[in-house]
Design an enzyme around this catalytic site. Sequence first.
Site, short mmCIF file in Angstrom:
data_model
loop_
_atom_site.label_atom_id
_atom_site.label_comp_id
_atom_site.label_asym_id
_atom_site.label_seq_id
_atom_site.Cartn_x
_atom_site.Cartn_y
_atom_site.Cartn_z
N THR A 149 30.35 -20.51 13.35
CA THR A 149 31.17 -19.63 12.52
C THR A 149 31.08 -18.28 13.21
O THR A 149 30.03 -17.95 13.79
CB THR A 149 30.64 -19.52 11.07
OG1 THR A 149 29.35 -18.91 11.10
CG2 THR A 149 30.55 -20.87 10.38
N HIS A 150 32.18 -17.54 13.20
CA HIS A 150 32.25 -16.25 13.92
C HIS A 150 31.94 -16.43 15.41
O HIS A 150 31.44 -15.51 16.06
CB HIS A 150 31.29 -15.22 13.32
CG HIS A 150 31.35 -15.13 11.83
ND1 HIS A 150 32.19 -14.27 11.15
CD2 HIS A 150 30.68 -15.85 10.88
CE1 HIS A 150 32.01 -14.43 9.84
NE2 HIS A 150 31.11 -15.39 9.65
N SER A 200 42.56 -21.46 42.30
CA SER A 200 43.01 -20.08 42.47
C SER A 200 43.45 -19.90 43.91
O SER A 200 42.93 -20.56 44.81
CB SER A 200 41.87 -19.13 42.13
OG SER A 200 42.01 -17.92 42.83
N LYS A 220 70.75 -24.91 17.37
CA LYS A 220 70.38 -26.00 18.27
C LYS A 220 69.40 -25.59 19.36
O LYS A 220 68.44 -26.31 19.64
CB LYS A 220 71.63 -26.64 18.86
CG LYS A 220 72.30 -27.57 17.84
CD LYS A 220 73.66 -28.04 18.25
CE LYS A 220 74.71 -26.98 18.04
NZ LYS A 220 74.83 -26.53 16.62
N LYS A 249 37.18 -21.43 41.94
CA LYS A 249 37.80 -21.54 40.63
C LYS A 249 38.35 -22.93 40.32
O LYS A 249 38.91 -23.61 41.17
CB LYS A 249 38.95 -20.53 40.49
CG LYS A 249 38.51 -19.10 40.33
CD LYS A 249 37.59 -18.86 39.14
CE LYS A 249 38.35 -18.69 37.86
NZ LYS A 249 39.21 -17.49 37.83
N GLN A 280 75.59 -22.11 15.09
CA GLN A 280 75.56 -22.72 16.41
C GLN A 280 74.25 -22.38 17.13
O GLN A 280 73.81 -23.10 18.02
CB GLN A 280 76.76 -22.24 17.23
CG GLN A 280 76.83 -22.83 18.62
CD GLN A 280 78.21 -22.65 19.24
OE1 GLN A 280 79.16 -23.31 18.85
NE2 GLN A 280 78.31 -21.74 20.18
N SER A 307 79.23 -24.03 23.41
CA SER A 307 77.87 -24.52 23.18
C SER A 307 77.58 -25.80 23.96
O SER A 307 76.52 -26.40 23.82
CB SER A 307 77.64 -24.75 21.69
OG SER A 307 78.63 -25.63 21.17
N TYR A 348 79.88 -23.04 6.22
CA TYR A 348 79.58 -22.94 7.65
C TYR A 348 79.91 -21.56 8.19
O TYR A 348 80.92 -20.96 7.84
CB TYR A 348 80.37 -23.99 8.44
CG TYR A 348 80.14 -23.90 9.94
CD1 TYR A 348 79.05 -24.52 10.53
CD2 TYR A 348 80.99 -23.14 10.75
CE1 TYR A 348 78.81 -24.40 11.89
CE2 TYR A 348 80.76 -23.02 12.12
CZ TYR A 348 79.66 -23.66 12.67
OH TYR A 348 79.42 -23.54 14.02
N ASN A 382 82.45 -29.22 11.40
CA ASN A 382 81.32 -28.71 10.59
C ASN A 382 80.47 -29.84 10.02
O ASN A 382 79.24 -29.75 10.02
CB ASN A 382 81.85 -27.83 9.45
CG ASN A 382 82.55 -26.59 9.98
OD1 ASN A 382 82.52 -26.34 11.19
ND2 ASN A 382 83.17 -25.83 9.10
N ASN A 427 40.56 -23.92 37.03
CA ASN A 427 41.08 -23.28 35.82
C ASN A 427 41.72 -24.27 34.85
O ASN A 427 42.41 -25.20 35.28
CB ASN A 427 42.12 -22.22 36.20
CG ASN A 427 41.50 -21.07 36.97
OD1 ASN A 427 40.33 -20.73 36.77
ND2 ASN A 427 42.28 -20.49 37.88
N GLU A 449 45.77 -23.23 28.67
CA GLU A 449 46.29 -21.87 28.51
C GLU A 449 47.80 -21.90 28.29
O GLU A 449 48.34 -21.13 27.49
CB GLU A 449 45.95 -21.04 29.75
CG GLU A 449 44.45 -20.83 29.92
CD GLU A 449 44.10 -20.37 31.33
OE1 GLU A 449 44.42 -19.22 31.67
OE2 GLU A 449 43.52 -21.16 32.09
N1 ARG Z 1 79.62 -25.97 18.23
C1 ARG Z 1 79.66 -25.76 16.83
C2 ARG Z 1 78.22 -25.60 16.30
O1 ARG Z 1 77.34 -25.89 17.03
C3 ARG Z 1 80.29 -26.91 16.13
C4 ARG Z 1 80.91 -26.56 14.83
C5 ARG Z 1 82.08 -25.68 15.07
N2 ARG Z 1 82.81 -25.43 13.89
C6 ARG Z 1 83.69 -24.44 13.80
N3 ARG Z 1 84.27 -24.29 12.68
N4 ARG Z 1 83.93 -23.66 14.81
O2 ARG Z 1 77.98 -25.15 15.23
#
Ligand code: ARG
Length: 463
Positions: free
Chosen positions: A155-156, A277, A325, A283, A322, A23, A317, A110, A285, A290
């Site tokens: 409205t509408h 454009s 993120k 144009k 993971q 990760s 956990y 964790n 835009n 958008e």
């Molecule tokens: N990279 C892991 C995550 O984002 C960190 C925690 C990993 N823990 C484990 N027991 N493998 O969740």
Amino acid sequence: MAKLWKGRFSKELDSRVNDFNSSVSFDSAMYREDITGSIAHVSMLGRQGIIAADDAKKIASELAAILDDIDEGKLTIDPEAEDIHMFVEEELTKRLGSTGKKLHTARSRNDQVAVDLRMYLRKRIDEICGMLRKLIETLVAIAEKNLETVMPGYTHLQRAQPITLAHHMMAYVEMFKRDMTRMFNCFELMNFSPLGCGALATTTYPIDRDFTAKMLGFDAPCANSLDGVSDRDYCVEFCAASALTMTHLSRLSEEIVLWCSWEFKFVELDDAYATGSSIMPQKKNPDICELIRGKTGRAVGDLTTLLTMLKGLPLAYNKDMQEDKEAVFDSVDTLKQCLSIIVPMLATAKFLPENMLAAGKRGFINATDCADYLVKKGMPFRDAYGVVGRLVALCVERGVTLDALPLDDYRKESELFDKDVYEAIDLITCVKGRNVVGGPAPQAVKKHIEQIKNTVLKPIEEQ
Ligand code: ARG
């Protein structure tokens, strides 16, 4: 690179598993929080005599050096590392030898990752609220200049009743104000420290969770270790708040798109915030709007990703987490990018009051006021409604507006009509008459603006 956890294993990891599992390509964004969290942890270990105070000091100062080196570009985060936590620990051990290996005492990745992500989001929420404040400031500035800029309210998407541009802008101010509150609420609910929850069941070492919580700016430690390591409510809440903020930005953008069209022409974007454009020379835009509208889909997607990822997870956990993120980071980046671009776009946009007024004049938006005129002279509303309905039909037939209809025609429908009807249905009169809390009358909007200036827009030190 050899894994820190390799002891239990007799084979090297398949390189595809290594890539799949890693990760670091995204969680390296939390290097600052990771190192800060580790400094707090190791300081606590030293204070509690879990490791020698000397070692703790050495580790803390080397961690600070690593942070500086990354900041200054002297140390690049190894893309082969499993995650940012492993990278930092490995780098520390490279520098300090076996002293570095003491850092991870009484801790797990964790609780570490949960601390990192909370600290990361706290910072982003502060930044986002600052940007929302700027947006509100910009909308208020437009409102202040347009207290008497009459436009049709819809409205509408049909012209309905007269309002002002100020009133319209202040509607968005309310939305973004609530968005700020949602962000603050999210901050408050998540400001508890998972550090010390360990892998799931804390630890047998005499750690001091209050100390690390305080050092890292949390209100208190999380009260249950299983929850501490597996709670991702704050990610969901943040993405929900982001998705809603994006939805508000998207609705505003949609209006600007409409207003830029020749069909409306209520606004002209500055050349620096519009695009051309490749084929149509005429144009101009509203691409920014958008794109904001389009990117709202990502924000909604991020929220869905998180809820779906979490819904079947047993405690505590699981590696599924993971995946949190990228969704959170994407929401942060998308929202910040959109906020940073919409503010100058709005600040430089030129609103066109004449066109707004002209649209107002053509829409029979004073028909309700015309009926209210009769009501004030004693006619029951439903009858007045019928009279004005017939007058509007007559105007449509003749291709004129209510204010151009001769008094004779009014009087044919009701003797209650007099020449003061023209004053009563004048658009600015109609707007000024709606002097009710929350209404479009310049006086009412002015009060709303004052209230916003005295709360959301007040400098923090004066609040
Ligand atoms: N990279 C892991 C995550 O984002 C960190 C925690 C990993 N823990 C484990 N027991 N493998 O969740």
